[in-house]
Design a protein around this motif. Structure first.
Motif, PDB file in Angstrom:
ATOM      1  N   ASN A  37       0.841  -1.194   0.000  1.00  0.00           N
ATOM      2  CA  ASN A  37       0.000   0.000   0.000  1.00  0.00           C
ATOM      3  C   ASN A  37       0.877   1.246   0.000  1.00  0.00           C
ATOM      4  OD1 ASN A  37      -2.344   1.570   0.194  1.00  0.00           O
ATOM      5  ND2 ASN A  37      -2.321   1.523   2.412  1.00  0.00           N
ATOM      6  N   GLY A  38       0.400   2.266  -0.668  1.00  0.00           N
ATOM      7  CA  GLY A  38       1.044   3.577  -0.613  1.00  0.00           C
ATOM      8  C   GLY A  38       0.300   4.434   0.391  1.00  0.00           C
ATOM      9  N   PHE A  39       1.002   5.002   1.332  1.00  0.00           N
ATOM     10  CA  PHE A  39       0.387   5.804   2.385  1.00  0.00           C
ATOM     11  C   PHE A  39       0.561   7.303   2.145  1.00  0.00           C
ATOM     12  CE2 PHE A  39       0.977   1.646   4.187  1.00  0.00           C
ATOM     13  CZ  PHE A  39      -0.111   1.461   5.007  1.00  0.00           C
ATOM     14  N   GLY A  40       1.141   7.659   0.997  1.00  0.00           N
ATOM     15  CA  GLY A  40       1.363   9.063   0.661  1.00  0.00           C
ATOM     16  C   GLY A  40       0.155   9.675  -0.032  1.00  0.00           C
ATOM     17  N   LYS A  41       0.178  10.988  -0.172  1.00  0.00           N
ATOM     18  CA  LYS A  41      -0.896  11.700  -0.854  1.00  0.00           C
ATOM     19  C   LYS A  41      -0.966  11.240  -2.308  1.00  0.00           C
ATOM     20  CE  LYS A  41      -2.953  16.234  -0.956  1.00  0.00           C
ATOM     21  NZ  LYS A  41      -2.882  17.591  -0.465  1.00  0.00           N
ATOM     22  N   ASN A  42      -2.172  11.054  -2.817  1.00  0.00           N
ATOM     23  CA  ASN A  42      -2.429  10.610  -4.193  1.00  0.00           C
ATOM     24  C   ASN A  42      -1.933   9.199  -4.491  1.00  0.00           C
ATOM     25  OD1 ASN A  42      -3.652  13.118  -4.845  1.00  0.00           O
ATOM     26  ND2 ASN A  42      -1.617  13.991  -5.173  1.00  0.00           N
ATOM     27  N   GLU A  43      -1.708   8.387  -3.456  1.00  0.00           N
ATOM     28  CA  GLU A  43      -1.327   6.996  -3.665  1.00  0.00           C
ATOM     29  C   GLU A  43      -2.549   6.103  -3.452  1.00  0.00           C
ATOM     30  OE1 GLU A  43       2.978   5.811  -3.018  1.00  0.00           O
ATOM     31  OE2 GLU A  43       2.516   7.020  -1.239  1.00  0.00           O
ATOM     32  N   ASP A  44      -2.363   4.806  -3.683  1.00  0.00           N
ATOM     33  CA  ASP A  44      -3.478   3.868  -3.646  1.00  0.00           C
ATOM     34  C   ASP A  44      -4.151   3.718  -2.284  1.00  0.00           C
ATOM     35  OD1 ASP A  44      -1.041   2.689  -2.941  1.00  0.00           O
ATOM     36  OD2 ASP A  44      -1.673   0.693  -3.524  1.00  0.00           O
ATOM     37  N   GLY A  45      -3.542   4.199  -1.226  1.00  0.00           N
ATOM     38  CA  GLY A  45      -4.130   4.077   0.102  1.00  0.00           C
ATOM     39  C   GLY A  45      -5.308   5.008   0.349  1.00  0.00           C
ATOM     40  N   GLY A  46      -5.551   5.933  -0.562  1.00  0.00           N
ATOM     41  CA  GLY A  46      -6.674   6.855  -0.403  1.00  0.00           C
ATOM     42  C   GLY A  46      -6.286   8.086   0.385  1.00  0.00           C
ATOM     43  N   GLY A  47      -7.100   8.425   1.359  1.00  0.00           N
ATOM     44  CA  GLY A  47      -6.891   9.635   2.148  1.00  0.00           C
ATOM     45  C   GLY A  47      -5.840   9.467   3.227  1.00  0.00           C
ATOM     46  N   PRO A  48      -5.759  10.447   4.094  1.00  0.00           N
ATOM     47  CA  PRO A  48      -4.799  10.373   5.199  1.00  0.00           C
ATOM     48  C   PRO A  48      -5.126   9.205   6.132  1.00  0.00           C
ATOM     49  CG  PRO A  48      -6.163  12.362   5.360  1.00  0.00           C
ATOM     50  CD  PRO A  48      -6.541  11.669   4.102  1.00  0.00           C
ATOM     51  N   SER A  49      -4.152   8.766   6.880  1.00  0.00           N
ATOM     52  CA  SER A  49      -4.352   7.608   7.749  1.00  0.00           C
ATOM     53  C   SER A  49      -5.338   7.910   8.872  1.00  0.00           C
ATOM     54  CB  SER A  49      -3.015   7.141   8.319  1.00  0.00           C
ATOM     55  OG  SER A  49      -2.505   8.089   9.218  1.00  0.00           O
ATOM     56  N   GLU A  50      -6.027   6.864   9.299  1.00  0.00           N
ATOM     57  CA  GLU A  50      -7.049   6.982  10.338  1.00  0.00           C
ATOM     58  C   GLU A  50      -6.465   7.374  11.695  1.00  0.00           C
ATOM     59  OE1 GLU A  50     -10.496   6.587  10.423  1.00  0.00           O
ATOM     60  OE2 GLU A  50     -10.357   6.630   8.247  1.00  0.00           O
ATOM     61  N   CYS A  51      -5.272   6.901  11.987  1.00  0.00           N
ATOM     62  CA  CYS A  51      -4.717   7.108  13.330  1.00  0.00           C
ATOM     63  C   CYS A  51      -4.313   8.545  13.618  1.00  0.00           C
ATOM     64  CB  CYS A  51      -3.512   6.192  13.544  1.00  0.00           C
ATOM     65  SG  CYS A  51      -3.939   4.447  13.589  1.00  0.00           S
ATOM     66  N   ASP A  52      -3.708   9.207  12.644  1.00  0.00           N
ATOM     67  CA  ASP A  52      -3.191  10.554  12.919  1.00  0.00           C
ATOM     68  C   ASP A  52      -3.606  11.600  11.887  1.00  0.00           C
ATOM     69  OD1 ASP A  52      -1.640   9.846  10.735  1.00  0.00           O
ATOM     70  OD2 ASP A  52       0.242   9.735  11.848  1.00  0.00           O
ATOM     71  N   GLY A  53      -4.413  11.196  10.894  1.00  0.00           N
ATOM     72  CA  GLY A  53      -4.873  12.146   9.896  1.00  0.00           C
ATOM     73  C   GLY A  53      -3.775  12.644   8.965  1.00  0.00           C
ATOM     74  N   LYS A  54      -2.651  11.918   8.912  1.00  0.00           N
ATOM     75  CA  LYS A  54      -1.511  12.340   8.097  1.00  0.00           C
ATOM     76  C   LYS A  54      -1.226  11.329   6.991  1.00  0.00           C
ATOM     77  CE  LYS A  54       0.772  14.615  11.984  1.00  0.00           C
ATOM     78  NZ  LYS A  54       1.964  14.618  12.842  1.00  0.00           N
ATOM     79  N   TYR A  55      -0.454  11.767   6.025  1.00  0.00           N
ATOM     80  CA  TYR A  55       0.083  10.874   5.010  1.00  0.00           C
ATOM     81  C   TYR A  55       1.460  10.423   5.476  1.00  0.00           C
ATOM     82  CZ  TYR A  55      -3.639  12.547   1.980  1.00  0.00           C
ATOM     83  OH  TYR A  55      -4.860  12.844   1.447  1.00  0.00           O
ATOM     84  N   HIS A  56       1.905   9.272   4.964  1.00  0.00           N
ATOM     85  CA  HIS A  56       3.189   8.721   5.394  1.00  0.00           C
ATOM     86  C   HIS A  56       4.007   8.320   4.173  1.00  0.00           C
ATOM     87  CE1 HIS A  56       2.048   8.556   9.650  1.00  0.00           C
ATOM     88  NE2 HIS A  56       0.834   8.350   9.165  1.00  0.00           N
TER      89      HIS A  56
END
Length: 135
Positions: A37-56
């Protein structure tokens, strides 16, 4: 036997049972399918992460867990240890792989950094059988 002694013995017994259960739960290895999975903005993971509201970054050791393992966010920002063949790596839980939106209930959705750290050959990236435990 005095009433206070009986209560004390019962409390010690309960504490011991809880401690043993906790140790067993932490050391158990959950069988899973690791996906990428991509955890960055505009990657396949979708929006920001549930835990901290950030992209990684893809360079960070981060994962999303299936809904049942995500456990209403109780694993947020905690580390799990992922085991693949004879290697293991610790990764931070930052997101949920939502089972109500198609994620199977046995998924560890991992960043590219996790795949690299486990030295999974790039030709095999996509799905891999792993086990994991709380770190």
């Amino acid at each position: 036997m005095k009433h206070s002694t009986v209560i004390f013995i019962l409390l010690i017994s309960l504490f011991s049972t809880l401690l043993i259960s906790s140790i067993h739960a932490r050391s158990s290895h959950n069988k899973a399918i690791m996906t990428i999975n991509g955890f960055g903005k505009n990657e396949d993971g979708g929006g920001p992460s549930e835990c901290d509201g950030k992209y990684h970054s893809d360079n960070k050791l981060v994962v999303a867990l299936s809904t049942r393992w995500y456990n209403h966010g109780k694993r947020c920002s905690k580390f799990i240890k992922i085991h693949y063949k004879d290697r293991s790596v610790k990764a931070k839980v930052v997101d949920e792989c939502d089972s109500s939106r198609g994620c199977k209930n046995n998924i560890v959705d991992a960043s590219k950094a996790v795949w690299k750290a486990l030295r999974v050959p790039k030709s095999q990236w996509g799905e891999a059988k792993v086990t994991w435990s709380d770190a």
